[in-house]
Write an enzyme that holds these catalytic residues in place. Structure first.
Site, PDB file in Angstrom:
ATOM      1  CE  LYS A  75      -3.843  -0.104   2.811  1.00  0.00           C
ATOM      2  NZ  LYS A  75      -4.608  -0.096   4.526  1.00  0.00           N
ATOM      3  CB  VAL A 118     -20.610  10.441   2.992  1.00  0.00           C
ATOM      4  CG1 VAL A 118     -21.764  10.055   1.602  1.00  0.00           C
ATOM      5  CG2 VAL A 118     -19.476  10.963   1.861  1.00  0.00           C
ATOM      6  CD  GLU A 142      -2.591  -3.011   5.818  1.00  0.00           C
ATOM      7  OE1 GLU A 142      -3.191  -2.992   4.959  1.00  0.00           O
ATOM      8  OE2 GLU A 142      -2.221  -1.645   7.032  1.00  0.00           O
ATOM      9  CE  LYS A 143      -2.153 -13.593   7.149  1.00  0.00           C
ATOM     10  NZ  LYS A 143      -1.708 -14.000   6.293  1.00  0.00           N
ATOM     11  CG  PHE A 144      -5.395  -9.001   0.452  1.00  0.00           C
ATOM     12  CD1 PHE A 144      -5.294  -8.273   0.546  1.00  0.00           C
ATOM     13  CD2 PHE A 144      -5.872 -10.520  -0.442  1.00  0.00           C
ATOM     14  CE1 PHE A 144      -7.102  -7.720  -0.250  1.00  0.00           C
ATOM     15  CE2 PHE A 144      -6.889 -10.285  -0.489  1.00  0.00           C
ATOM     16  CZ  PHE A 144      -7.112  -9.114  -0.988  1.00  0.00           C
ATOM     17  CG  HIS A 182     -14.942  -0.632   5.803  1.00  0.00           C
ATOM     18  ND1 HIS A 182     -13.737   0.576   5.378  1.00  0.00           N
ATOM     19  CD2 HIS A 182     -15.944   0.675   6.890  1.00  0.00           C
ATOM     20  CE1 HIS A 182     -13.633   1.585   5.965  1.00  0.00           C
ATOM     21  NE2 HIS A 182     -15.113   1.794   6.559  1.00  0.00           N
ATOM     22  N   GLY A 203      -8.446   6.953  -1.850  1.00  0.00           N
ATOM     23  CA  GLY A 203      -9.176   5.958  -2.649  1.00  0.00           C
ATOM     24  C   GLY A 203      -9.001   4.813  -3.588  1.00  0.00           C
ATOM     25  N   GLY A 204      -8.028   4.405  -2.912  1.00  0.00           N
ATOM     26  CA  GLY A 204      -7.847   2.415  -2.790  1.00  0.00           C
ATOM     27  C   GLY A 204      -6.443   2.523  -4.277  1.00  0.00           C
ATOM     28  NE  ARG A 242     -13.052  12.901   5.012  1.00  0.00           N
ATOM     29  CZ  ARG A 242     -13.339  11.462   4.890  1.00  0.00           C
ATOM     30  NH1 ARG A 242     -15.306  11.867   5.290  1.00  0.00           N
ATOM     31  NH2 ARG A 242     -12.990  11.031   4.118  1.00  0.00           N
TER      32      ARG A 242
HETATM   33  P1  ADP Z   1      -7.313   4.439   1.122  1.00  0.00           P
HETATM   34  O1  ADP Z   1      -6.994   5.301   2.062  1.00  0.00           O
HETATM   35  O2  ADP Z   1      -6.640   4.645  -1.042  1.00  0.00           O
HETATM   36  O3  ADP Z   1      -8.823   4.112   0.565  1.00  0.00           O
HETATM   37  P2  ADP Z   1      -7.529   2.283   2.949  1.00  0.00           P
HETATM   38  O4  ADP Z   1      -6.548   1.839   3.849  1.00  0.00           O
HETATM   39  O5  ADP Z   1      -8.709   3.039   3.071  1.00  0.00           O
HETATM   40  O6  ADP Z   1      -7.054   3.090   1.649  1.00  0.00           O
HETATM   41  O7  ADP Z   1      -7.786   1.190   1.705  1.00  0.00           O
HETATM   42  C1  ADP Z   1      -8.754   0.819   0.532  1.00  0.00           C
HETATM   43  C2  ADP Z   1      -9.171  -0.805   0.554  1.00  0.00           C
HETATM   44  O8  ADP Z   1      -8.774  -1.420   0.477  1.00  0.00           O
HETATM   45  C3  ADP Z   1     -10.265  -0.961   2.428  1.00  0.00           C
HETATM   46  O9  ADP Z   1     -12.019  -0.463   2.133  1.00  0.00           O
HETATM   47  C4  ADP Z   1     -10.514  -2.489   1.932  1.00  0.00           C
HETATM   48  O10 ADP Z   1     -10.873  -2.426   1.167  1.00  0.00           O
HETATM   49  C5  ADP Z   1      -8.930  -2.993   0.900  1.00  0.00           C
HETATM   50  N1  ADP Z   1      -7.677  -2.663   1.926  1.00  0.00           N
HETATM   51  C6  ADP Z   1      -6.912  -2.520   2.520  1.00  0.00           C
HETATM   52  N2  ADP Z   1      -6.194  -2.634   3.397  1.00  0.00           N
HETATM   53  C7  ADP Z   1      -6.671  -3.792   3.295  1.00  0.00           C
HETATM   54  C8  ADP Z   1      -6.150  -5.234   3.839  1.00  0.00           C
HETATM   55  N3  ADP Z   1      -4.392  -5.350   4.794  1.00  0.00           N
HETATM   56  N4  ADP Z   1      -6.556  -6.671   3.809  1.00  0.00           N
HETATM   57  C9  ADP Z   1      -7.853  -7.117   2.384  1.00  0.00           C
HETATM   58  N5  ADP Z   1      -7.844  -5.505   1.995  1.00  0.00           N
HETATM   59  C10 ADP Z   1      -7.496  -4.305   2.026  1.00  0.00           C
END
Ligand code: ADP
Length: 447
Positions: A158, A294, A200-202, A208, A164-165, A291
């Site tokens: 990451k 929504v 990170e571990k997936f 969520h 925004g993923g 913040r």
């Molecule tokens: P962003 O700030 O880009 O939105 P996030 O860290 O909030 O990033 O992660 C966005 C989405 O990515 C999460 O809601 C989840 O769906 C997926 N995700 C993030 N980290 C993991 C993880 N360790 N394992 C599985 N899915 C993940």
């Protein structure tokens, strides 16, 4: 208390904040672009200032123009809503330097939580459970391989500056890791100008779940329970509920208590959301949003507390109106985000709304800035309204939601209303049985 608040946003959230100000007897100023001259919040505000042309960069993101609008109108505080400048630490600092109150946390707290590595480190220090992974940025492939072997595959790479993923890559085996690392780094560099990544571990099938917190800036923290936002498309939330169908009262107060204590220890001021992935009874911190969200109305529905009132109170040093023991959860609430988009392809559908009729009755709330005859400008996000339904329990809430969706009429443009009519009749949704991948799979099946 403030005399006059400037609302630095548009659409439904500008109207939402305006309503709270009116209830508190505070004068309102809105800023708007030339594309939003006939928007509802501009019509309803006490004063309005046109701050620039349609592109956000030249209007809603233009800090100089917004500060100038504060000076001209004599506003003593700014509510940033969500998006735009709401998580911009520099904006918070500049306002402070002009003796204008930013209705939100300090620039320093925004900065910490805006950097994902720093946020995770801080969360860990405050006793919040985090996803197993690297302690900081990954320096090379050798280190990535060592950490991945320790935590076990699959892993996710990451971007530290992520949002925004974007900049995320999954590696299922050591052989995938090299490519994942390089693509994540180059995507992150291109999107954020910072190629720092961490590992990170997936988690395979998490939900969520996010906890709504508030700090009063004086060392007190409370939580307002959680929201389940697992129904997402491309990491965008589509449907949110409170409470989560997956948690019991014990788990709720355990994770809520951890978050409230962390916020108190941090000395945080204002509203925040601590986001987790939840799998097999365990919570894993992913990020904190500094913040209003929504989806905050589902929390308001089950607590009966106006979160924007609380934000304004805290920012004006009046303190929170509630203590933890005053916050009770009653019934169940669901929010549907209604977008001006094709319900199958999700392509934006701007244009003129020829007819707009919202549902009503017990337990129904519609937050929207649009009206019959309103022309949706093509420059901004496609959210045109939120339908929030409250019932005494989840079954009643779903029955009411189905009825409300039947009543909702938006003519002249395409909207995502048909998607919600499908979802409300689905057995998995009725059972609350879904994870963060459920909606994408459901949509793929429909094609
Ligand atoms: P962003 O700030 O880009 O939105 P996030 O860290 O909030 O990033 O992660 C966005 C989405 O990515 C999460 O809601 C989840 O769906 C997926 N995700 C993030 N980290 C993991 C993880 N360790 N394992 C599985 N899915 C993940």
């Amino acid at each position: 208390m403030f005399q006059k608040i400037l609302i630095a946003n548009r659409g439904e959230i500008a109207l939402r904040v305006l309503r709270a100000c009116k209830e508190l007897g505070i004068q309102t100023v809105v800023v708007h672009s030339t594309a939003d001259s006939d928007a509802m919040h501009v019509r309803l505000a006490d004063e309005s200032v046109c701050i620039g042309p349609p592109p956000s960069r030249e209007s809603y993101l233009n800090i100089h123009q917004i500060v100038a609008a504060c000076e001209i109108t004599g506003a003593d505080a700014v509510h940033p809503g969500y998006g735009f400048l709401s998580e911009n630490a520099k904006f918070a600092d500049i306002l402070a330097a002009h003796n204008i109150t930013f209705i939100g946390p300090s620039g320093d707290h925004i900065r910490i939580m805006g950097d994902k590595i720093e946020a995770k480190r801080t969360a860990k220090r405050l006793g919040i459970p985090v996803v197993p992974g690297s302690d900081g940025a990954i320096s090379d492939e050798k280190q990535a391989k060592r950490i991945a072997a320790e935590i076990g595959y699959p892993v996710i790479i990451k971007a530290s500056a992520g949002g925004g993923g974007r900049g995320m890559k999954v590696a299922r085996t050591e052989a995938d890791l090299e490519v994942a690392l390089h693509t994540a780094k180059s995507e992150a560099g291109a999107a954020f100008g910072d190629d720092a990544v961490y590992i990170e571990k997936f988690l395979e099938k998490p939900r969520h779940i996010e906890v709504q917190v508030f700090g009063d800036g004086a060392g007190h923290g409370v939580h307002f329970g959680e929201r389940d936002c697992s129904l997402q498309r491309r990491h965008q939330k589509v449907w949110e509920e409170a409470n989560s169908p997956a948690l019991n009262t014990e788990e709720r107060s355990r994770i809520g208590g951890i978050c409230a204590r962390a916020i108190a220890d941090l000395g945080y001021s204002g509203a925040g959301t601590i986001e987790f992935l939840y799998e097999n009874g365990e919570f894993y911190f992913i990020e904190m949003n500094t913040r209003l969200q929504v989806e905050h109305p589902v929390t308001e529905a089950i607590t009966g507390i106006d979160l924007v009132h609380e934000q304004i109170r805290v920012a004006s040093a009046a303190g929170l109106s509630v203590r933890q023991e005053d916050i009770k959860f009653t019934g169940h609430a669901i929010e549907c985000r209604i977008n001006a988009e094709d319900p199958r392809t999700f392509t934006p559908s701007p244009g003129t709304i020829t007819h707009f009729h919202t549902p009503g009755g017990l337990g129904i709330r519609v937050d929207s800035g649009v009206y019959s005859g309103y022309r949706i400008p093509p420059y901004y996000d496609s959210l045109i309204g939120k339908l929030i339904v409250h019932g005494r329990n989840r079954v009643e809430c779903m029955m009411r939601l189905r009825r409300a969706l039947d009543e909702f009429v938006v003519d002249g443009i395409k909207t995502t209303l048909p998607l919600f009519r499908d979802l409300v009749g689905n057995a998995d949704i009725a059972n609350g049985d879904y994870d963060i991948h459920w909606l994408e799979k459901f949509l793929a099946k429909g094609d």
